[in-house]
Design an enzyme around this catalytic site. Structure first.
Site, PDB file in Angstrom:
ATOM      1  N   PHE A   1       6.310 -17.722 -54.861  1.00 40.20           N
ATOM      2  CA  PHE A   1       7.004 -17.605 -53.573  1.00 40.20           C
ATOM      3  C   PHE A   1       6.620 -18.874 -52.798  1.00 40.20           C
ATOM      4  CE2 PHE A   1       8.398 -13.060 -53.272  1.00 40.20           C
ATOM      5  CZ  PHE A   1       7.884 -12.609 -54.482  1.00 40.20           C
ATOM      6  N   ASP A   2       7.375 -19.928 -53.026  1.00 37.07           N
ATOM      7  CA  ASP A   2       6.915 -21.226 -52.529  1.00 37.07           C
ATOM      8  C   ASP A   2       6.911 -21.339 -51.008  1.00 37.07           C
ATOM      9  OD1 ASP A   2       6.327 -22.396 -55.041  1.00 37.07           O
ATOM     10  OD2 ASP A   2       8.457 -22.651 -55.400  1.00 37.07           O
TER      11      ASP A   2
ATOM     12  N   TYR B   1       6.312 -29.146 -59.660  1.00 40.76           N
ATOM     13  CA  TYR B   1       7.736 -29.211 -59.335  1.00 40.76           C
ATOM     14  C   TYR B   1       7.985 -29.898 -58.010  1.00 40.76           C
ATOM     15  CZ  TYR B   1      11.577 -26.897 -61.790  1.00 40.76           C
ATOM     16  OH  TYR B   1      12.633 -26.608 -62.599  1.00 40.76           O
ATOM     17  N   GLU B   2       9.171 -30.492 -57.856  1.00 43.25           N
ATOM     18  CA  GLU B   2       9.564 -30.975 -56.538  1.00 43.25           C
ATOM     19  C   GLU B   2      10.916 -30.384 -56.147  1.00 43.25           C
ATOM     20  OE1 GLU B   2       7.153 -33.394 -58.627  1.00 43.25           O
ATOM     21  OE2 GLU B   2       7.197 -33.918 -56.495  1.00 43.25           O
ATOM     22  N   TYR B   3      11.029 -30.081 -54.876  1.00 46.85           N
ATOM     23  CA  TYR B   3      12.307 -29.671 -54.304  1.00 46.85           C
ATOM     24  C   TYR B   3      12.717 -30.708 -53.264  1.00 46.85           C
ATOM     25  CZ  TYR B   3      11.343 -25.115 -56.348  1.00 46.85           C
ATOM     26  OH  TYR B   3      11.084 -24.107 -57.231  1.00 46.85           O
TER      27      TYR B   3
ATOM     28  N   HIS C   1      15.246 -20.066 -59.954  1.00 47.28           N
ATOM     29  CA  HIS C   1      14.820 -20.476 -58.608  1.00 47.28           C
ATOM     30  C   HIS C   1      15.769 -19.798 -57.622  1.00 47.28           C
ATOM     31  CE1 HIS C   1      12.609 -24.109 -60.235  1.00 47.28           C
ATOM     32  NE2 HIS C   1      13.482 -23.918 -61.208  1.00 47.28           N
TER      33      HIS C   1
ATOM     34  N   ASP D   1      21.321 -18.531 -38.951  1.00 44.95           N
ATOM     35  CA  ASP D   1      21.657 -17.875 -37.687  1.00 44.95           C
ATOM     36  C   ASP D   1      22.840 -18.639 -37.110  1.00 44.95           C
ATOM     37  OD1 ASP D   1      21.900 -16.872 -35.164  1.00 44.95           O
ATOM     38  OD2 ASP D   1      19.799 -17.146 -34.592  1.00 44.95           O
TER      39      ASP D   1
ATOM     40  N   ASP E   1      25.302 -10.732 -32.651  1.00 47.51           N
ATOM     41  CA  ASP E   1      24.629 -11.991 -32.979  1.00 47.51           C
ATOM     42  C   ASP E   1      24.077 -11.901 -34.405  1.00 47.51           C
ATOM     43  OD1 ASP E   1      23.333 -14.355 -32.973  1.00 47.51           O
ATOM     44  OD2 ASP E   1      21.901 -13.867 -31.383  1.00 47.51           O
TER      45      ASP E   1
HETATM   46 CO    CO Z   1      13.360 -24.945 -62.891  1.00 46.59          CO
END
Ligand code: CO
Length: 648
Positions: free
Chosen positions: A304-305, A388-390, A440, A447, A588
């Site tokens: 849960f990054d 990993y990179e996001y 992923h 919102d 809303d």
């Molecule tokens: Co992956």
């Protein structure tokens, strides 16, 4: 956060209620708790952020109190607390004991565990028995976990499990070499080994897991790339003042916190000198990454990054010419360590314009061609989560479109397997080496306030009418629009067969055609969870069970898998809130959109994966009366528009 150092004082005088905390505010918030509660060094701060004012307070125009929200815990008894501190008055506004909850894991704990484990004689011995003797080349990667996967004897303790990796050279890639079958269970509050799990040992295959050119044997880099330079001799077309950004009729405020990383506030589009609201706040509120391999090596591997580690804490500095190209403005981000001490991530957020090929075009037989090039504004940040990179990009277009793109790159987790076998839950990427399948799931919290707060989400899908007297050729396609009235109806799944999408409609606002104004969420990049309902992953992350959820705005509803995700057993977020089945009609609304990557691993993604890219779009639907980009001027090149043409 600031455009450059040394501007903090000046910025303080004109601080907007949504501007992130500055270094001095982090210190004051932590100090207030420390002094008032008599903290010793066993107390740690997991999270400190601006307590954003609720929408109604922000809209009222009243003076907004400046407050910080803090999560802290005592490492001796493991008890967690949530506090609100007034930064105007240096006092505690609220102090809440959260028994049974575990705050997010901190970077300091990650390093403390790594330090302790490499000096632990039992760990040294276990590694030596596998031929790993140079402890300086070993890396211990702590992972958080939860649910029923935590052994009963460790319930209530703050624990993690670790992978072990090692580098062939002191500066080479640790993720090139897994130490298979050896997992460590650690007590994070004591930075101490609890248990060694020794499952199996596989003879190491001969593999090449290096990506840095100096370590790749025989690599000859290509030499036929000519320079490509992007210059904007008159500067960029956007205006950034403090955290306020304006570009091509768009306006917004840029925020940042430890958990979501980049946050976009008060996004609007100018028409006739008036700012029309589109979104009040947009961010990533969770990321769930289950590895779909039940073997001892991977069964605990569900990250849960956002909730466990924090996309903000994982954010890395960007470099001009490498990460971002062109005329760039950077914003720094200020966060804090677990003692409450602030630090700065230089160049955390990149803001720039990009050429985006053709925006619109037509070639008229008589009048010739009219072509307009598209320009887009990009706000981006990069998070490195261990291997990993996001890379996260929010893009704004001249025609009112918004695109949110995520690129996943970095190094896949791999394991070795014995001669003569094949991995059932992953792909072969090197000799006797496989990368397990995984998914992923990213939860975007949107919102949206389309022309104001009172919106209705409408499920919109296409149906082919049956052949009949009025439809003899079976051509008729009709659009079905179903307003979602309750939270139960707001739980929506993507349907490829009907090309389902969701419109956020304002029935109180009309365009020039007399219809309601709206923005449509175009659901690309979504994927089904593919979990048995009894799975612990689904219990902890109920949110991934649907493509979209809709809730009425509530200032405390921020985290779809619950506020305390680390070591959680059940999802106390969306599944619990939506049990109230509140009305979401003409109200809303907040959209929770689940998208991501169904990652069936490939050999080409080893030893480093080129970006895997997913995105979703928000597109105006009747928000404008016609193409709002008719007024985009042609570029200076005379071939781009017909002679005598030009802007009206
Ligand atoms: Co992956």
């Amino acid at each position: 956060m600031g455009q450059s150092t040394g501007r903090t004082e000046r910025a303080a005088a004109v601080r907007h209620p949504l501007d992130p905390l500055v270094a001095e505010e982090f210190r004051r918030a932590a100090n207030t708790l420390r002094e008032d509660r008599g903290f010793d060094e066993r107390w740690r701060f997991a999270a400190i952020e601006l307590k954003e004012p609720p929408k109604e307070v922000l809209a009222s125009g009243r003076k907004v109190p400046r407050e910080a929200l803090l999560i802290c815990w005592n490492r001796d008894d493991g008890q967690a607390y949530k506090a609100v501190v007034s930064l105007d008055e240096d006092r505690i506004v609220s102090w809440e004991h959260r028994p049974g909850e575990q705050p997010n894991v901190t970077v300091d704990e990650y390093h403390e565990c790594d330090d302790a484990l490499r000096r632990d004689p039992k760990v040294v011995e276990a590694l030596a028995s596998r031929g790993v003797t140079d402890m300086d080349k070993v890396l211990f990667d702590v992972w958080a976990y939860g649910g029923s996967l935590i052994a009963d004897k460790y319930r209530g303790r703050r624990i993690g499990w670790t992978d072990i990796w090692y580098r062939d050279h002191e500066d080479s890639n640790p993720y090139a070499n897994p130490v298979n079958g050896l997992k460590l269970i650690v007590d994070l509050n004591r930075a101490k080994l609890l248990e060694i799990e020794d499952n199996f040992s596989v003879e190491k295959p001969k593999i090449m897991g290096e990506y840095a050119p100096k370590h790749v044997p025989g690599l000859r880099e290509r030499n036929d790339l000519k320079p490509l330079e992007i210059t904007q001799p008159e500067g960029a077309s956007f205006v950034l003042s403090g955290n306020e950004l304006e570009w091509q009729k768009w306006s917004m405020r840029v925020g940042f916190n430890y958990r979501e990383g980049l946050v976009l506030h008060t996004v609007g589009y100018d028409e006739g000198g008036k700012t029309r609201p589109v979104a009040h706040r947009m961010s990533f509120s969770e990321m769930v990454v289950p590895y779909r391999d039940p073997s001892p090596e991977h069964f605990r591997r569900t990250a849960f990054d956002v909730g466990e580690w924090g996309l903000g804490f994982m954010t890395t500095s960007l470099e001009l010419g490498c990460d971002c190209l062109g005329e760039i403005s950077y914003l720094d981000a200020v966060l804090h360590d677990s003692t409450g001490e602030p630090y700065t991530i230089k160049n955390a957020i990149c803001i720039h314009e990009e050429d985006d090929a053709v925006l619109w075009k037509h070639v008229d037989e008589v009048d010739g061609a009219e072509v307009r090039r598209s320009r887009r504004l990009v706000l981006s940040f990069h998070a490195t989560v261990a291997n990993y990179e996001y890379l996260i990009y929010w893009r704004f277009y001249q025609d009112g479109n918004i695109e949110c793109e995520v690129r996943a790159t970095g190094i896949m987790v791999t394991s070795h397997f014995p001669e003569g076998e094949q991995p059932p839950y992953g792909s072969l990427v090197d000799d006797r080496t496989y990368a397990p399948f995984h998914q992923h799931f990213i939860v975007a919290r949107l919102d949206l306030d389309v022309d104001g707060e009172a919106n209705t989400v409408v499920m919109s899908e296409t149906e082919a009418s049956p052949v009949g007297p009025k439809n003899p050729y079976g051509l008729a396609l009709v659009q079905r629009n179903l307003p979602l009235r309750t939270e139960e109806e707001g739980k929506q799944d993507y349907d490829w067969n009907t090309q389902r999408s969701w419109k956020v409609v304002n029935d109180n606002a009309r365009n020039g055609l007399g219809t309601s104004t709206a923005y449509k969420l175009v659901p690309t990049g979504c994927l089904p969870a593919m979990f048995d309902p009894s799975s612990p992953v689904l219990e902890r992350a109920g949110v991934i069970g649907h493509t979209m959820w809709v809730t009425p705005y509530h200032e405390d509803e921020r985290w779809p898998c619950g506020e305390f995700v680390n070591q959680s057993e059940v999802d106390t977020g969306l599944p619990v809130w939506t049990r109230q089945n509140r009305s979401i009609e003409n109200s809303d609304v907040v959209l929770w959109y689940v998208f991501g990557i169904h990652h069936i691993t490939r050999p080409e993604e080893w030893p480093v994966m080129a970006v895997d890219t997913v995105s979703f779009w928000l597109k105006p639907v009747g928000f404008f009366d016609r193409n709002p980009a008719l007024d985009v001027p042609s570029t200076a090149n005379e071939h781009c528009h017909s002679p005598g043409g030009g802007a009206p």
